[in-house]
Design an enzyme around this catalytic site. Sequence first.
Site, PDB file in Angstrom:
ATOM      1  CG  ASP A 191      52.693  55.853  11.900  1.00  7.34           C
ATOM      2  OD1 ASP A 191      52.699  57.121  11.809  1.00  7.34           O
ATOM      3  OD2 ASP A 191      51.989  55.097  12.895  1.00  7.34           O
ATOM      4  CG  ASP A 210      54.046  59.338  17.245  1.00  8.34           C
ATOM      5  OD1 ASP A 210      54.714  59.024  18.390  1.00  8.34           O
ATOM      6  OD2 ASP A 210      54.023  60.402  16.631  1.00  8.34           O
ATOM      7  CG  ASP A 225      49.383  52.917  14.556  1.00  7.47           C
ATOM      8  OD1 ASP A 225      49.846  53.910  14.015  1.00  7.47           O
ATOM      9  OD2 ASP A 225      49.042  53.236  15.870  1.00  7.47           O
TER      10      ASP A 225
END
Length: 229
Positions: free
Chosen positions: A16, A18, A179
């Site tokens: 990922d 961001d 996250d």
Amino acid sequence: MEQSAKSSRPLVVFSDLDGTITVQDSGCILIDAAIGEARRREFDHLALSGQIQFRDSLRMMWEAVDLTWAQAVAMLDVVQLDPHFVDFVQFCITRSVPVTVLSSGLEPMIEHILSERLEPEYRKHLTIISNGVEVLDRKWTIHFHDDSPFGHDKSLAIRSVKRQYSSSSEVPIFVFIGDGVSDISAAREADILFAKKGKDLEKWCQTNEVPHYTFETFADVISKLNAPV
Ligand SMILES: [Mg+2]
């Protein structure tokens, strides 16, 4: 996950962007400027509770952004990369490990953030798969990667790469690092999963008893992948 991550099998990495590769969430910076953090969290709650699809919440939030591209780019100056992400890319280059960035963010923003902060040799080692956007004056129109309820179903890319190796004598170990909620579909496809400490993906792993390593920075990821057998 108690066992060592080190293996003679090759690694294939997906991550990922961001909140994982970057410390700040670039989308939240622009969306919060438009609708405020509280309203954004309402959208998150609606999507998480299934009252609206994740793709619809994304579309509505991006449609609320009222910035020119130049204004948006200026606001992204505060975005920092994980302090050990460059070390991680070097780790992968040295070992010929491909790295694909899977993001629900917008491709021109991702390209801007990465190309401004990484030397070209590191940037070019990364493949980006994300949503797109058209910015006309101050109107933002998101172009989704696929037709899934996520807008970008991150498991699709991993499954596609897995198929490429399905008849291979040396099947790689698939690593995913993330996250957030948009990482859940990808997390299910990973052989080795890293979930950022204290964030939604880690909570989901704990709730659903999904094996994972917790990490705080990419130094932890390097350390686990490099751990002796
Ligand atoms: Mg994220």
